[in-house]
Design a protein around this motif. Sequence first.
Motif, short mmCIF file in Angstrom:
data_model
loop_
_atom_site.label_atom_id
_atom_site.label_comp_id
_atom_site.label_asym_id
_atom_site.label_seq_id
_atom_site.Cartn_x
_atom_site.Cartn_y
_atom_site.Cartn_z
N VAL A 175 0.86 -1.18 0.00
CA VAL A 175 0.00 0.00 0.00
C VAL A 175 0.90 1.24 0.00
CG1 VAL A 175 -1.61 1.29 1.44
CG2 VAL A 175 -1.90 -1.15 1.14
N VAL A 176 0.56 2.24 -0.80
CA VAL A 176 1.47 3.37 -0.97
C VAL A 176 0.94 4.69 -0.42
CG1 VAL A 176 2.52 2.31 -2.98
CG2 VAL A 176 0.65 3.91 -3.30
N GLY A 177 -0.34 4.77 -0.10
CA GLY A 177 -0.86 6.01 0.45
C GLY A 177 -1.40 6.94 -0.61
N LYS A 178 -2.21 7.90 -0.15
CA LYS A 178 -2.92 8.75 -1.10
C LYS A 178 -1.97 9.56 -1.98
CE LYS A 178 -6.27 12.44 -1.45
NZ LYS A 178 -7.15 13.36 -0.79
N GLU A 179 -0.91 10.11 -1.38
CA GLU A 179 -0.04 10.99 -2.14
C GLU A 179 0.60 10.24 -3.31
OE1 GLU A 179 3.18 12.65 0.08
OE2 GLU A 179 4.03 13.54 -1.72
N GLU A 180 1.08 9.05 -3.03
CA GLU A 180 1.75 8.31 -4.09
C GLU A 180 0.75 7.75 -5.10
OE1 GLU A 180 4.97 8.22 -4.85
OE2 GLU A 180 5.05 9.71 -3.27
N VAL A 181 -0.47 7.46 -4.65
CA VAL A 181 -1.49 7.07 -5.63
C VAL A 181 -1.75 8.23 -6.57
CG1 VAL A 181 -3.88 6.36 -5.96
CG2 VAL A 181 -2.57 5.37 -4.12
N SER A 182 -1.75 9.45 -6.03
CA SER A 182 -2.01 10.59 -6.90
C SER A 182 -0.84 10.84 -7.85
CB SER A 182 -2.31 11.84 -6.07
OG SER A 182 -1.15 12.25 -5.39
N GLY A 186 0.35 8.35 -9.36
CA GLY A 186 0.23 7.22 -10.26
C GLY A 186 1.14 6.07 -9.91
N HIS A 229 0.58 3.54 -7.60
CA HIS A 229 0.00 2.46 -6.81
C HIS A 229 0.54 1.13 -7.31
CE1 HIS A 229 -2.76 0.92 -9.84
NE2 HIS A 229 -2.90 2.17 -10.22
N MET A 230 0.38 0.07 -6.50
CA MET A 230 1.09 -1.17 -6.75
C MET A 230 0.16 -2.33 -7.12
SD MET A 230 4.13 -0.17 -6.39
CE MET A 230 4.96 -1.73 -6.54
N GLU A 240 -6.91 1.66 0.40
CA GLU A 240 -6.39 1.88 -0.94
C GLU A 240 -7.17 1.09 -2.00
OE1 GLU A 240 -2.39 3.11 -1.01
OE2 GLU A 240 -1.91 1.82 -2.69
N ASN A 249 -5.52 13.60 -11.98
CA ASN A 249 -6.10 13.81 -10.66
C ASN A 249 -7.32 14.71 -10.75
OD1 ASN A 249 -4.34 12.27 -9.03
ND2 ASN A 249 -2.79 13.85 -9.34
N VAL A 258 2.89 4.75 5.12
CA VAL A 258 1.48 5.03 5.42
C VAL A 258 1.17 4.77 6.89
CG1 VAL A 258 0.61 4.64 3.10
CG2 VAL A 258 0.76 2.72 4.68
N ARG A 278 -8.10 11.35 -5.51
CA ARG A 278 -7.40 10.45 -6.40
C ARG A 278 -8.25 9.23 -6.68
NH1 ARG A 278 -4.13 9.78 -10.69
NH2 ARG A 278 -4.14 7.53 -10.94
#
Lengths: 277, 838
Positions: A51-58, A60, A62-63, B591, B625, B685, B735
């Motif tokens: 899990v990478v968290g919201k900032e890293e999902v934004s 692009g 994510h894993m 997530e 975004n 996280v 996001r």
Amino acid sequence: MVWEENHPKDQPAMKDNPYYQNQWGMSIDLNTCTGCNACVVACTSENNVQVVGKEEVSNGRHMYWIRNDRYYVTEGDEGAEDPEMLMQPVMCQHCENAPCESVCPVAATLHSPDGTNQMIYNRCIGTRYCANNCPYKVRRFNFFDWTKTLPTEVQMAQNPEVTVRTRGVMEKCSWCVQRIRQSQQQADNEDRDLRPNEVETACQQACPTDAITFGDLNNPESDVVEEKQNPRRYELMAYLNTKPRLSYLGRVRNTNPRIEEALSSEQDADAVAAADA
Amino acid sequence: MIELDVIDPDESSDPQSDTSGPTFWRHPAELEEEASSSDDEDRLEFGPGDSEPPSGASRRQFLQLMGAAMAMAGLSGCRRPEEKILPYTRGTDEVMPGVPQQYATGMPFRDVLRPVLVESNEGRPTKVEGNGDHPMGQTGTSGFEQASVLNLYDPDRSRSVRQGGTETTWSDFVDFCRQLDRQQNVAVIVEENSSPTVQAMRQRMADRFDNLRWVTYSATGDNPARLGTQQAFGRPLRPRYNLGEAEVILSLDSDVLDGRHRDFLHNTQSFADGRRLEDADDDMSRLYAVESQFSTTGGSADHRLRMQARRIKLFAAALGAELGVGAAPDADWSERERVYLREIARDLREAGSRGVVLAGETQPPEVHALSMAINQQLGGLGTTVTLFEPDASDPESQDESFADLVSDMREDRIDSLFMVGVNPVYDAPAELGFEEALANVRHSVHCGRLRNETARASRWHVPRTHYLERWGDGRAYDGTLSVIQPLIEPLYDDAHSDIEVLNVLGTGVDANGYDLVREQWRARLGQAFEEQWRQVLHDGYLENTQFERASVGTAQVPDLSAPGDEGLEVVFRRDPTLLDGRFSNNAWMQELPDPVTKIVWDNVATVSPATADELGLEVDYSEGNFYADRIELAVDGESVELPVWIQPGHPDGSIGVTLGYGRTLSTTRDGYDTPFWDVTDEKDVYNPAPIAGGLDADGNPVDVVGSNVAPLRPVGDRVATGAEVSKVDSDYLIRCRSLGTGATGTGPARRSTRKTGTASLPARAPTRTPFPTFRRTNRHRAGHTPATERPPIRPATRGRESMEGERADTASTERRTWRATRNTRWSGRRIIPRTSPR
């Protein structure tokens, strides 16, 4: 075909391998898939996806190895306010002509003799050419070392059968190769062949509607062989000639013609009324 | 060099450029982009600004900084993290190192138990699967079962008993329970559950205390299906829908195909049974969805009608009138709605006993009663609908009992209050004023897995065990009894199960959950107890314990009068990933994208495009975004701030919100800082606060994800009206996962609409065989077999079938020549009874 004669899968080196006997394939029935996301969580749990968290999902980054694409569908220019919806789970398609493999400078992503597209984490130097060249956008890059900081408790939730990935390494769906190898070892210990449908991927096992079918294409008893005969079968972006081992069965809507007729005649009436005005 | 063969001309044409068919799009901005893009502009390959020279920190500055950092850091940063291993020297009979075991158990989910098999690696549960041997007959799970294993390993779990916020011991708590006076007014608030042993513990408490109040509480209020069947048939019944039998299905705002539904597995599997096509001309059910949100049920529907939640009950009444049940309400319908009403009624009438109407949780009990009456009128009771007679079900409304209890608490009529597995401080409606009332209670005890909002507001807090570390029991949706068997000892010594805590309260004796559950089951099983107990643990259920099928008289048709409510409505739902907050502190679920909006790490107020226009709200799309306006949503004086989300297909004049966000959890973990050149602390996280949100030393919220909407919910309902919306600010980053992950989309899925008689499918016979040995199977599955008759997919269970008999009779010529390595693993997913008590 010329290329078929020259294809690596027909080379002696490829065939001289015990894994060659099984050729893995999958099909996903979009008619029964409801997009419930069980497969996504199951994959996370099975394959130690981080899990990478919201900032890293934004950013692009994510894993997730499998994602559920949600499309809105409209006919013509109308109806953007009230579209239909269509779900499509997308994971690595395990292309036979995989665009990712040909661009890797260190041969970190290769085809296995049993027809899956494999990642060799130890070789990967993180050029990300493969992700760039993948038309399905299913490859995930570790921009940070997500596992280093996992709390001890969360580390206990990791599956010991699957390598955790370090920073700078590309990863993607492996079709649960650890489960394939486990079943093969077990079959070998018991001195028998693999049974049809013996191997189940995590997403398939979690799927409540059995929309996902996985199996050995070389074994005519496998369900996946039958599924692939379905007239609804198609491959994603087949025009790129990637020859995916993953097929989809197109969705069919069972609409009520009387409703469509009534609504279209109403639209016509509206159009006439508008023209009159 | 591989030479590629010639691609079929019809395949090589880029479907994106084909303008004749339907348009596939993922968000409105994409539609606009498509319309405005021209061919010479290669906007998909490079994003705006990608070709510009970089600004800000230059490469030279970066290297200078990193050089300094490296000098300071020394060479401690190796590629691989340091790891310690522990020898696995003490073996047991059943566990072979490296060989995962599977155990049958059950996951409590709302008021049912979902049967599962859990994989254990050397005593460490890691993966949950469905129990296909269970009489419910389902393989597969929802996402909640899968994610529940991470709740066990939640690093923020409560670890010790606390009194007044300071740590104390379990024995202190036992002493406290022993001292309770028998004349006290004692109240217990328990989560929805199906456990016979909990009921027995209730009896023990009732024996000990003269005045015991027992209230079942759920974050979204009482189950309207339960109350609806009570209205229709005079007693609470449990409906099960056999969608595989149905030809025409109407969903009235029902989340029947969503993991949140109690009977999700049966619903979705039986629905799929009716939709599986061997051939394009095969029979297939038709699903109509009338709904107040865009749900996965609506997404799977053949016809979907968006409608405000409060108007759906009028739609139900009008439909009933068309079918000869009840009277038509006084309502204005649009032309589209009138067409749907007429044709759905006609389709249902023609389908007769193969038609079924389902009502959803947002609908009041009257709609559930009416849909039962319609099903009875159609003749569906017994074919598409099975009514179970639950063994013990309180006829009174949980919402009313809870409201009564809170007012008694406020008026000092409750001396001791025990809350087990519930979090009413967080999710009770604000109009009840639960938190102030709680402060009035002299002894308040909270038992929960996390030290949450209610735990902090209570005098006592007792950590609760996760279902994978406790003994318990429960009933599946169809009533089948199961034992919850633990796979691991409680991670924290102070953690106790609800049964153990209630037993201490009822008897003052600190007994083990294992003994308590066995005591109840001994009475149930009677003869040959040990053998049967072993069997139950092995199989994960007790045979022939399904609920009786109810025989009912004619359903009472309720009166559904016109709503009369004006203004915006707000519909409250459990979150599709976090539920009511039980999965808030679960990183996987945070997530996991919402199945429809695809939003991660946030909750939003969902509105339709027209309503957003009316309210002057916008969501901008920029480089993958979304930047949304934030609103203040006010209902009856209570308000909450939320980002807005414009959802195509959402009904006008309705706002959808979900629970489970805006948490403040207390943890014993400390945050950490890394030096400025190391961004680990920022990227982790789990740092510095719990995933869902925590509190700093001064009690201020830290890293809170989303906002809590539960206080706005009206008591006893899931729909509020007369909401007011005002814009607070703009540019809140939202996001969505699975939208534009890269330079291009992956191209659309294929779909076709079936006209009567002829199938227009994107049919394409395989033109070439992919493999030399690929050939058509002669086996043909005749139609689709119901799930219960399908042979189990899992390999043989040990002791039941011989492996020899299963040997595949394949055409392959030679056996593999490779040898098993020393590290041989058995993948037989066997169910092994866990025979030793913990």
